[in-house]
Design a protein around this motif. Structure first.
Motif, PDB file in Angstrom:
ATOM      1  N   ASP A 130     -30.629  50.641  76.824  1.00 28.94           N
ATOM      2  CA  ASP A 130     -31.152  49.416  76.223  1.00 28.94           C
ATOM      3  C   ASP A 130     -30.186  48.946  75.142  1.00 28.94           C
ATOM      4  OD1 ASP A 130     -32.546  47.359  75.090  1.00 28.94           O
ATOM      5  OD2 ASP A 130     -34.426  48.445  74.891  1.00 28.94           O
ATOM      6  N   PHE A 131     -29.223  48.118  75.521  1.00 29.52           N
ATOM      7  CA  PHE A 131     -28.250  47.622  74.550  1.00 29.52           C
ATOM      8  C   PHE A 131     -28.895  46.671  73.548  1.00 29.52           C
ATOM      9  CE2 PHE A 131     -24.742  48.195  77.937  1.00 29.52           C
ATOM     10  CZ  PHE A 131     -24.612  49.525  77.579  1.00 29.52           C
ATOM     11  N   GLY A 132     -29.920  45.941  73.979  1.00 31.23           N
ATOM     12  CA  GLY A 132     -30.598  45.038  73.068  1.00 31.23           C
ATOM     13  C   GLY A 132     -31.290  45.795  71.951  1.00 31.23           C
ATOM     14  N   LYS A 133     -31.969  46.890  72.330  1.00 32.23           N
ATOM     15  CA  LYS A 133     -32.671  47.705  71.346  1.00 32.23           C
ATOM     16  C   LYS A 133     -31.698  48.382  70.402  1.00 32.23           C
ATOM     17  CE  LYS A 133     -36.093  51.425  71.000  1.00 32.23           C
ATOM     18  NZ  LYS A 133     -36.946  52.370  71.759  1.00 32.23           N
ATOM     19  N   ALA A 134     -30.559  48.818  70.947  1.00 35.25           N
ATOM     20  CA  ALA A 134     -29.561  49.498  70.128  1.00 35.25           C
ATOM     21  C   ALA A 134     -28.848  48.522  69.196  1.00 35.25           C
ATOM     22  CB  ALA A 134     -28.548  50.207  71.017  1.00 35.25           C
ATOM     23  N   GLY A 135     -28.876  47.230  69.536  1.00 28.85           N
ATOM     24  CA  GLY A 135     -28.258  46.231  68.680  1.00 28.85           C
ATOM     25  C   GLY A 135     -26.846  45.882  69.078  1.00 28.85           C
ATOM     26  N   LYS A 136     -26.182  46.763  69.810  1.00 28.84           N
ATOM     27  CA  LYS A 136     -24.839  46.465  70.284  1.00 28.84           C
ATOM     28  C   LYS A 136     -24.470  47.435  71.391  1.00 28.84           C
ATOM     29  CE  LYS A 136     -22.568  49.190  66.629  1.00 28.84           C
ATOM     30  NZ  LYS A 136     -21.564  49.144  65.561  1.00 28.84           N
ATOM     31  N   TYR A 137     -23.536  47.008  72.219  1.00 32.08           N
ATOM     32  CA  TYR A 137     -23.087  47.884  73.303  1.00 32.08           C
ATOM     33  C   TYR A 137     -21.870  48.669  72.841  1.00 32.08           C
ATOM     34  CZ  TYR A 137     -18.854  45.498  75.010  1.00 32.08           C
ATOM     35  OH  TYR A 137     -17.586  45.006  75.163  1.00 32.08           O
ATOM     36  N   ASP A 138     -21.482  49.689  73.601  1.00 33.69           N
ATOM     37  CA  ASP A 138     -20.453  50.632  73.156  1.00 33.69           C
ATOM     38  C   ASP A 138     -19.114  49.970  72.843  1.00 33.69           C
ATOM     39  OD1 ASP A 138     -22.061  52.926  73.299  1.00 33.69           O
ATOM     40  OD2 ASP A 138     -21.750  53.075  75.460  1.00 33.69           O
ATOM     41  N   GLY A 139     -18.774  48.895  73.572  1.00 33.70           N
ATOM     42  CA  GLY A 139     -17.473  48.275  73.373  1.00 33.70           C
ATOM     43  C   GLY A 139     -17.248  47.753  71.975  1.00 33.70           C
TER      44      GLY A 139
ATOM     45  N   PRO B  99     -17.420  54.147  81.156  1.00 34.02           N
ATOM     46  CA  PRO B  99     -18.373  55.218  81.492  1.00 34.02           C
ATOM     47  C   PRO B  99     -18.751  56.035  80.264  1.00 34.02           C
ATOM     48  CG  PRO B  99     -16.171  55.872  82.126  1.00 34.02           C
ATOM     49  CD  PRO B  99     -16.064  54.463  81.620  1.00 34.02           C
ATOM     50  N   GLN B 100     -19.519  55.417  79.390  1.00 32.86           N
ATOM     51  CA  GLN B 100     -19.941  56.075  78.168  1.00 32.86           C
ATOM     52  C   GLN B 100     -21.459  56.117  78.140  1.00 32.86           C
ATOM     53  OE1 GLN B 100     -17.483  55.225  74.790  1.00 32.86           O
ATOM     54  NE2 GLN B 100     -19.196  55.266  73.372  1.00 32.86           N
ATOM     55  N   VAL B 101     -22.027  57.283  77.805  1.00 31.80           N
ATOM     56  CA  VAL B 101     -23.476  57.482  77.775  1.00 31.80           C
ATOM     57  C   VAL B 101     -23.853  58.093  76.432  1.00 31.80           C
ATOM     58  CG1 VAL B 101     -25.453  58.659  78.813  1.00 31.80           C
ATOM     59  CG2 VAL B 101     -23.589  57.819  80.270  1.00 31.80           C
ATOM     60  N   ASN B 102     -24.708  57.396  75.701  1.00 27.62           N
ATOM     61  CA  ASN B 102     -25.147  57.883  74.387  1.00 27.62           C
ATOM     62  C   ASN B 102     -23.967  58.224  73.481  1.00 27.62           C
ATOM     63  OD1 ASN B 102     -27.896  57.669  75.108  1.00 27.62           O
ATOM     64  ND2 ASN B 102     -27.868  59.703  76.038  1.00 27.62           N
ATOM     65  N   GLY B 103     -22.948  57.372  73.555  1.00 26.59           N
ATOM     66  CA  GLY B 103     -21.777  57.558  72.707  1.00 26.59           C
ATOM     67  C   GLY B 103     -20.770  58.566  73.215  1.00 26.59           C
ATOM     68  N   GLN B 104     -21.024  59.192  74.361  1.00 26.18           N
ATOM     69  CA  GLN B 104     -20.124  60.207  74.910  1.00 26.18           C
ATOM     70  C   GLN B 104     -19.340  59.643  76.083  1.00 26.18           C
ATOM     71  OE1 GLN B 104     -22.008  63.836  76.191  1.00 26.18           O
ATOM     72  NE2 GLN B 104     -20.180  64.596  77.218  1.00 26.18           N
ATOM     73  N   VAL B 105     -18.038  59.823  76.042  1.00 28.02           N
ATOM     74  CA  VAL B 105     -17.184  59.417  77.152  1.00 28.02           C
ATOM     75  C   VAL B 105     -17.383  60.399  78.303  1.00 28.02           C
ATOM     76  CG1 VAL B 105     -14.816  59.050  77.932  1.00 28.02           C
ATOM     77  CG2 VAL B 105     -15.483  58.374  75.620  1.00 28.02           C
TER      78      VAL B 105
ATOM     79  N   ASN C 109     -10.948  57.100  77.973  1.00 28.24           N
ATOM     80  CA  ASN C 109     -11.775  56.698  79.110  1.00 28.24           C
ATOM     81  C   ASN C 109     -10.904  56.613  80.354  1.00 28.24           C
ATOM     82  OD1 ASN C 109     -14.710  55.829  78.454  1.00 28.24           O
ATOM     83  ND2 ASN C 109     -13.520  55.067  76.716  1.00 28.24           N
ATOM     84  N   CYS C 110     -11.461  56.981  81.500  1.00 33.75           N
ATOM     85  CA  CYS C 110     -10.691  56.926  82.747  1.00 33.75           C
ATOM     86  C   CYS C 110     -10.931  55.642  83.518  1.00 33.75           C
ATOM     87  CB  CYS C 110     -11.003  58.134  83.630  1.00 33.75           C
ATOM     88  SG  CYS C 110     -12.663  58.109  84.385  1.00 33.75           S
ATOM     89  N   PHE C 111     -11.909  54.824  83.071  1.00 31.12           N
ATOM     90  CA  PHE C 111     -12.285  53.646  83.856  1.00 31.12           C
ATOM     91  C   PHE C 111     -12.834  52.565  82.939  1.00 31.12           C
ATOM     92  CE2 PHE C 111     -14.921  51.059  86.660  1.00 31.12           C
ATOM     93  CZ  PHE C 111     -14.142  50.971  87.795  1.00 31.12           C
ATOM     94  N   GLU C 112     -12.610  51.301  83.319  1.00 30.41           N
ATOM     95  CA  GLU C 112     -13.194  50.162  82.610  1.00 30.41           C
ATOM     96  C   GLU C 112     -13.334  48.993  83.577  1.00 30.41           C
ATOM     97  OE1 GLU C 112     -12.673  47.489  78.504  1.00 30.41           O
ATOM     98  OE2 GLU C 112     -11.239  49.097  78.985  1.00 30.41           O
TER      99      GLU C 112
END
Length: 209
Positions: free
Chosen positions: A65-74, A97-103, A198-201
């Motif tokens: 939920d990027f809206g709830k978090a206030g911002k996305y990882d980028g 490919p980042q999940v909960n701040g982890q690459v 990161n290996c992918f974008e």
């Protein structure tokens, strides 16, 4: 190698050392996901229209939920906004490919990252893209079509399957939206490095309703 074969390989060769976060966001790398894929192919071949949220639930995929978090990882990588809308076109900033701040699966294809892990990383990136769409539009079904996707794969000079890695994103969008809406123009570029190893974008544009 087609998407189904890639999924089968991912299921067969998944390593015990893979981070648990990847399992939560890559359910189709498992046998149950392959069963869902076959059912989806049967239903869409009969002309059924699948709602994106319903499809995600069937696949066992929970979007961040990027809206709830206030911002996305980028936005941790530099000054940028997560998306921009002009008329009927939605542009997303780059997703990784980042999940909960982890690459997930850091490194280089053809060196420290296997093809199967790269495909999973691409799929996780696709899940984050879907979360970005929901953040921008509030409703995944406002997507009328994929316009284009530009994929970046960190790879060694002798790794030539970058296009197969990026199918992890393309396959996901076709599974969620169906072939007509979920298939767009695309290109894949092999690069030397990406931020934070990161290996992918992916960078993507969508036509919206």
């Amino acid at each position: 190698m087609n998407g189904t074969l890639a999924l089968a390989l991912a299921s067969r060769h998944a390593r015990q050392s893979d981070p648990p976060e990847a399992d939560k966001h890559f359910s189709l790398a498992r046998g149950e996901g392959l069963r869902h894929t076959r059912l989806w192919a049967i239903s869409t071949s009969k002309g059924a229209v699948m709602k994106a949220e319903k499809r995600l639930k069937e696949l066992g995929i929970d979007l961040p939920d990027f809206g709830k978090a206030g911002k996305y990882d980028g936005q941790n990588y530099g000054p940028m906004k997560p998306f921009h809308i002009v008329g009927k076109i939605l542009t997303l900033s780059g997703h990784i490919p980042q999940v909960n701040g982890q690459v997930i699966y850091p490194g280089r294809l053809g060196d420290t990252v296997t093809f199967e892990q790269g495909y999973q990383a691409a799929r996780i990136t696709g899940i984050n893209c879907l979360a970005g769409i929901k953040q921008a539009l509030g409703d995944l079904d406002r997507v009328k079509g994929v316009i284009r996707m530009l994929h970046f794969v960190v790879s060694s000079p002798t790794f030539y399957d970058v296009h197969k890695v990026s199918s992890g994103v393309s396959d996901l969008f076709r599974e969620v939206y169906g072939e007509t809406i979920g298939t767009g123009c695309r290109a894949t570029i092999g690069v030397m490095s990406l931020a934070l190893n990161n290996c992918f974008e992916t960078w993507a544009d969508f036509e919206i309703k």
